[in-house]
Design a protein around this motif. Structure first.
Motif, short mmCIF file in Angstrom:
data_model
loop_
_atom_site.label_atom_id
_atom_site.label_comp_id
_atom_site.label_asym_id
_atom_site.label_seq_id
_atom_site.Cartn_x
_atom_site.Cartn_y
_atom_site.Cartn_z
N LEU A 126 -4.34 -5.68 1.28
CA LEU A 126 -2.93 -5.38 1.50
C LEU A 126 -2.16 -5.14 0.21
CD1 LEU A 126 -0.94 -8.08 0.85
CD2 LEU A 126 -2.14 -8.94 2.83
N GLU A 127 -2.74 -5.46 -0.96
CA GLU A 127 -1.97 -5.40 -2.19
C GLU A 127 -2.38 -4.25 -3.11
OE1 GLU A 127 -2.28 -8.80 -4.76
OE2 GLU A 127 -4.36 -8.40 -5.28
N HIS A 128 -1.42 -3.86 -3.94
CA HIS A 128 -1.70 -3.02 -5.10
C HIS A 128 -1.30 -3.83 -6.32
CE1 HIS A 128 -2.19 0.60 -7.55
NE2 HIS A 128 -1.12 0.18 -8.20
N ASN A 129 -2.29 -4.47 -6.93
CA ASN A 129 -2.02 -5.34 -8.06
C ASN A 129 -1.88 -4.50 -9.32
OD1 ASN A 129 -1.79 -7.66 -9.67
ND2 ASN A 129 -3.99 -7.68 -10.07
N GLY A 140 -4.52 -0.31 -4.46
CA GLY A 140 -4.49 0.74 -3.45
C GLY A 140 -3.86 0.34 -2.14
N GLY A 141 -3.50 -0.96 -1.99
CA GLY A 141 -2.85 -1.40 -0.77
C GLY A 141 -1.38 -1.06 -0.77
N PRO A 142 -0.69 -1.28 0.35
CA PRO A 142 0.71 -0.88 0.46
C PRO A 142 1.70 -1.76 -0.28
CG PRO A 142 -0.10 -1.79 2.54
CD PRO A 142 -1.28 -1.69 1.64
N LEU A 143 1.34 -3.00 -0.60
CA LEU A 143 2.29 -3.93 -1.21
C LEU A 143 2.08 -3.98 -2.72
CD1 LEU A 143 4.48 -6.17 -0.35
CD2 LEU A 143 2.66 -7.76 -0.98
N HIS A 144 3.09 -3.58 -3.47
CA HIS A 144 2.98 -3.55 -4.93
C HIS A 144 3.32 -4.92 -5.51
CE1 HIS A 144 3.81 -2.34 -9.11
NE2 HIS A 144 3.06 -1.28 -8.86
N VAL A 145 2.43 -5.45 -6.35
CA VAL A 145 2.63 -6.73 -7.03
C VAL A 145 2.75 -6.45 -8.53
CG1 VAL A 145 1.72 -9.03 -7.46
CG2 VAL A 145 1.32 -7.94 -5.24
N CYS A 146 3.88 -6.85 -9.09
CA CYS A 146 4.23 -6.47 -10.47
C CYS A 146 3.86 -7.58 -11.46
CB CYS A 146 5.74 -6.19 -10.54
SG CYS A 146 6.28 -5.50 -12.11
N ARG A 199 9.81 -2.55 3.14
CA ARG A 199 9.56 -1.38 2.29
C ARG A 199 8.07 -1.03 2.25
NH1 ARG A 199 10.54 -1.01 -4.27
NH2 ARG A 199 10.02 1.20 -4.49
N ALA A 200 7.21 -2.06 2.19
CA ALA A 200 5.78 -1.81 2.06
C ALA A 200 5.13 -1.38 3.36
CB ALA A 200 5.09 -3.07 1.53
N PHE A 201 5.55 -1.96 4.48
CA PHE A 201 4.84 -1.75 5.73
C PHE A 201 5.69 -1.11 6.83
CE2 PHE A 201 2.95 -5.42 3.58
CZ PHE A 201 1.61 -5.06 3.55
N LEU A 202 6.89 -1.65 7.07
CA LEU A 202 7.66 -1.21 8.23
C LEU A 202 8.21 0.21 8.06
CD1 LEU A 202 8.68 -2.03 11.02
CD2 LEU A 202 10.75 -2.90 9.91
N ARG A 203 8.76 0.51 6.89
CA ARG A 203 9.33 1.85 6.68
C ARG A 203 8.28 2.95 6.89
NH1 ARG A 203 14.69 2.41 7.36
NH2 ARG A 203 15.77 0.59 6.52
N PRO A 204 7.06 2.82 6.35
CA PRO A 204 6.04 3.83 6.66
C PRO A 204 5.72 3.90 8.15
CG PRO A 204 5.41 2.59 4.72
CD PRO A 204 6.60 1.89 5.29
N THR A 518 5.36 -19.20 0.22
CA THR A 518 4.69 -18.91 1.49
C THR A 518 4.72 -17.45 1.91
OG1 THR A 518 6.74 -19.61 2.58
CG2 THR A 518 4.96 -21.23 2.44
N ASN A 519 5.46 -16.59 1.19
CA ASN A 519 5.59 -15.22 1.66
C ASN A 519 4.26 -14.48 1.66
OD1 ASN A 519 7.30 -13.01 2.58
ND2 ASN A 519 6.84 -12.06 0.63
N ALA A 520 3.44 -14.68 0.62
CA ALA A 520 2.15 -14.01 0.56
C ALA A 520 1.28 -14.42 1.76
CB ALA A 520 1.44 -14.34 -0.75
N ALA A 521 1.26 -15.70 2.05
CA ALA A 521 0.46 -16.18 3.18
C ALA A 521 0.97 -15.65 4.50
CB ALA A 521 0.43 -17.71 3.19
N ALA A 522 2.29 -15.50 4.64
CA ALA A 522 2.86 -14.95 5.88
C ALA A 522 2.47 -13.48 6.05
CB ALA A 522 4.38 -15.11 5.87
#
Length: 538
Positions: A126-129, A140-146, A199-204, A518-522
């Motif tokens: 799920l992440e783009h690290n 390559g995942g939808p959620l960008h981690v900065c 932004r990462a999931f719902l908007r697309p 807890t957001n990452a786990a959710a």
């Protein structure tokens, strides 16, 4: 009466992921019902703007807990997102997955498929690290981690040195092999904007014709035919609407509102429901019980050198950082309140860290009434080191007060109600002072402001953290997952015990809390939950 394959109640951290994953193949239609409105708001998109949303009823449920003896009788403010993206649209954006042992504990409690090795694949997918891919991290995942390591304030680097001097290792990635140590937090931001679940999931997902999102839709109850959920009823613009689904209703309303909706629909403790005049649909006294939350406190010092207070407080400083943000999406407004942090053991004999650290390069000792003054800090240079417990043993509850869906539920945290929680917090606050005494950071300290040098005895330290501690906004487990209906609400497949066509997929299903935010786990629960739902379709 409109019919979809799936109805998702709540467009928050898990619900946004579910909407995207369940609709990705084009095979299923999805209706998402969100009580709040749009996330296209300036202070939502600007990372440090979450200080402005902390009490804003336009985007925040603004729940309030009951007066708590464990918190010296204080009634704690419980912000929860009422907006597309849910609490991921108003949180501090710190991305911490939790420890390996947390998920192995879930598995060992009778939940196959939820051990660390099982959920790691979801986290990586799920992440783009920003820092790159590894056996622990994904790209390559939808959620960008900065990665914020090159952007932090110089005082944050002194904090890291102090941590090393206090005996903690330097940890380059809290989401890697180990959590223990001090380091710089990674954030869910991209190009200076908040990367919420919306932004990462719902908007697309909303670009797909078979995904329908309805905002300002307050779900009042689940519709049943016998023991099968077939739809929901919601109120929008004063009109009551009933809508049905062909496959499943999925509650993703969070640890506060998912148990509330079950109870309003007749699923819960028979004695409670009977007393409120609600017809019993299915008895399960675990609904709303087993509440766990992380509790935090800050220690604050005056500094001998400038902190972000001197940048964010004066009008000219606000103008400067405002222009910096508007023109380049950079500077303090593009970051979180928490720059540095870490995890440590209050007792070296413990098998793993039990406390989380937060380093903040400004201070807010002098708050304005009804405001979280992130953008208006103290008039003198100051900084804070905070902490929260990772795995508290205290348990609370969340239950409805009446049959009125508009009435906020009763939140009873029972903070610091066990001797273990009190003892480990006492050890933890003593460690904060040890950190502050280290050679790297002690020379920049002018004085301790909170709690102040007069607070020294164990009795006084306990009294202080009872008076000043509060939630760090990580409630979980009110619809917890487990194999036995006698002790849990949903199965390891996230189905509500004893009912058909109904699942709960959000932080309320955590069997126990995770070590950290807890957001990452959710979000992971939404991703893995979608996989489970799709596997179960026949």
């Amino acid at each position: 009466m409109q019919t979809h394959d799936f109805i998702i109640v709540g467009a928050g951290s898990a619900g946004s992921v579910l909407a995207e994953r369940l609709s990705a193949s084009g095979k299923y239609s999805v209706l998402v019902l969100e009580a709040g409105g749009t996330d296209r708001r300036f202070y939502v998109q600007m990372p440090l703007g979450y200080g402005k949303t902390f009490f804003d009823p336009a985007v925040n449920w603004n729940f309030r807990a009951e007066p708590d003896p464990g918190l010296a009788g204080n009634s704690d403010h419980w912000p929860r997102g009422k907006i597309l993206g849910g609490s991921s649209s108003i949180n501090a954006m710190v991305w911490v997955r939790g420890a390996r042992e947390d998920y192995d504990d879930w598995r060992d409690a009778g939940n196959p498929g939820w051990g660390h090795d099982d959920v790691l694949a979801a986290f990586r997918a799920l992440e783009h690290n920003e820092s790159g891919e590894s056996e622990w991290r994904g790209r390559g995942g939808p959620l960008h981690v900065c990665d914020m390591r090159e952007k932090v304030h110089p005082l944050t680097r002194l904090y890291l040195q102090a941590g090393l001097q206090a005996g903690l290792p330097l940890n380059e990635d809290f989401n890697g092999e180990s959590q223990e140590g001090v380091g710089v937090y990674q954030l869910t931001t991209r190009n200076g904007r908040r990367m919420s679940a919306a932004r990462a999931f719902l908007r697309p997902a909303m670009k797909r014709k078979h995904v329908h999102v309805v905002t300002n839709a307050h779900v009042s109850r689940i519709l049943f035919e016998g023991h099968r959920a077939v739809g929901v009823e919601y109120v929008r613009n004063g009109q009551t609407v009933q809508t049905r689904c062909g496959r499943e209703v999925i509650l993703s309303a969070g640890a506060v509102c998912s148990p509330k909706l079950l109870e309003l629909s007749g699923v819960g403790d028979p004695a409670l429901l009977k007393g409120l005049g609600i017809e019993l649909r299915h008895a399960n006294a675990n609904v709303g019980e087993h509440l766990q939350d992380h509790l935090g406190i800050n220690y604050t010092w005056k500094a001998r050198q400038k902190t972000l207070n001197q940048v964010l407080r004066p009008w000219w400083g606000k103008a400067l950082v405002g222009m910096q943000y508007l023109l380049a999406r950079s500077g303090p407004l593009s970051m979180s309140l928490n720059q540095g942090g870490g995890f440590f053991r209050t007792d070296p004999t413990r098998s793993r860290p039990n406390m989380q650290l937060y380093f903040q390069v400004f201070s807010t000792v002098l708050p304005r009434p009804g405001e979280r003054p992130i953008l208006s800090p103290d008039p003198w240079p100051g900084f804070s080191i905070g902490l929260s417990n990772c795995r508290p043993s205290s348990r609370g509850a969340i239950h409805i007060r009446s049959a009125d869906p508009a009435e906020a539920p009763k939140i009873v945290p029972n903070a610091f109600s066990t001797n273990n929680d009190v003892a480990e917090m006492l050890d933890a606050v003593k460690f904060l002072r040890k950190l502050a005494s280290m050679p790297a950071i002690a020379p920049v300290i002018a004085e301790e402001v909170l709690p102040g040098p007069s607070v020294q005895s164990d009795e006084d330290l306990v009294a202080d953290f009872r008076k000043r501690s509060g939630t760090v906004y990580h409630p979980v487990s009110t619809c917890r997952m487990g194999p036995d209906a006698a002790t849990s609400v949903v199965t390891p497949r996230l189905k509500v015990h004893g009912l058909e066509g109904l699942r709960v997929i959000d932080a309320s299903v955590f069997p126990s809390n995770v070590s950290g935010n807890t957001n990452a786990a959710a979000i992971m629960t939404g991703w893995k939950g979608a996989e489970i739902v799709l596997e179960d379709q026949v």
